[in-house]
Design a protein around this motif. Sequence first.
Motif, short mmCIF file in Angstrom:
data_model
loop_
_atom_site.label_atom_id
_atom_site.label_comp_id
_atom_site.label_asym_id
_atom_site.label_seq_id
_atom_site.Cartn_x
_atom_site.Cartn_y
_atom_site.Cartn_z
N THR A 1 -0.56 -58.69 8.41
CA THR A 1 -1.96 -58.84 8.77
C THR A 1 -2.11 -58.82 10.28
OG1 THR A 1 -2.32 -60.16 6.79
CG2 THR A 1 -4.00 -60.30 8.50
N HIS A 2 -2.98 -57.98 10.76
CA HIS A 2 -3.25 -57.87 12.20
C HIS A 2 -3.97 -59.14 12.65
CE1 HIS A 2 -5.08 -56.38 15.93
NE2 HIS A 2 -4.13 -55.44 15.90
N CYS B 1 3.23 -57.13 13.54
CA CYS B 1 2.53 -55.85 13.35
C CYS B 1 3.19 -54.74 14.16
CB CYS B 1 1.07 -55.97 13.77
SG CYS B 1 0.06 -56.89 12.63
N ASP B 2 3.52 -55.03 15.41
CA ASP B 2 4.12 -54.03 16.29
C ASP B 2 5.46 -53.56 15.75
OD1 ASP B 2 1.92 -54.30 17.94
OD2 ASP B 2 2.99 -55.50 19.46
N GLN C 1 1.06 -60.61 16.32
CA GLN C 1 1.04 -59.28 16.94
C GLN C 1 2.42 -58.65 16.91
OE1 GLN C 1 -1.86 -57.65 18.13
NE2 GLN C 1 -0.39 -55.98 17.88
N TRP D 1 6.58 -53.73 12.62
CA TRP D 1 6.38 -53.03 11.36
C TRP D 1 6.01 -51.57 11.63
CZ3 TRP D 1 2.66 -50.39 8.60
CH2 TRP D 1 2.86 -50.28 7.22
N GLU D 2 5.08 -51.37 12.57
CA GLU D 2 4.65 -50.02 12.91
C GLU D 2 5.78 -49.23 13.58
OE1 GLU D 2 0.96 -50.25 15.04
OE2 GLU D 2 -0.08 -51.14 13.33
N LYS E 1 2.12 -53.98 5.11
CA LYS E 1 1.84 -54.12 6.53
C LYS E 1 1.40 -55.55 6.82
CE LYS E 1 -0.85 -52.21 10.30
NZ LYS E 1 -1.83 -51.22 10.72
N GLU F 1 -8.82 -53.91 14.89
CA GLU F 1 -7.40 -53.52 14.83
C GLU F 1 -7.09 -52.24 15.57
OE1 GLU F 1 -5.87 -53.96 10.82
OE2 GLU F 1 -7.36 -55.52 10.40
#
Length: 101
Positions: A9-10, A77-78, A74, A80-81, A7, A47
């Motif tokens: 890094t936020h 992260c978005d 950001q 990836w999720e 994941k 987070e």
Amino acid sequence: MDATTRKPTHPGAIIRHDYMEPLNLTVTGLAAHLGISRKHLSQVIHERAGVTSGLALRLARAFNTSPELWLNLQRKCDLWEAERAAPGLETIRPLPQLAGL
């Protein structure tokens, strides 16, 4: 689909580890400096909330960085999720009309 398994890094973790801790900044103090609520900054650094365009502009000015840095962190992260949460995504293939383009 991105092959990244770790994941990203936020941005909140980066704010906390790379800026707040070395500079001895408190959530209250940094939030006041940025002109945002303490609650919102706390949600970002823990987070539970993401960096918005407006916050990216504030962080860039405060930390002498660019807003793009914060938005790109950001975005990673978005995405990836989203890749892990979208049902059936792996079954979607390019349209046949686009083959060879």
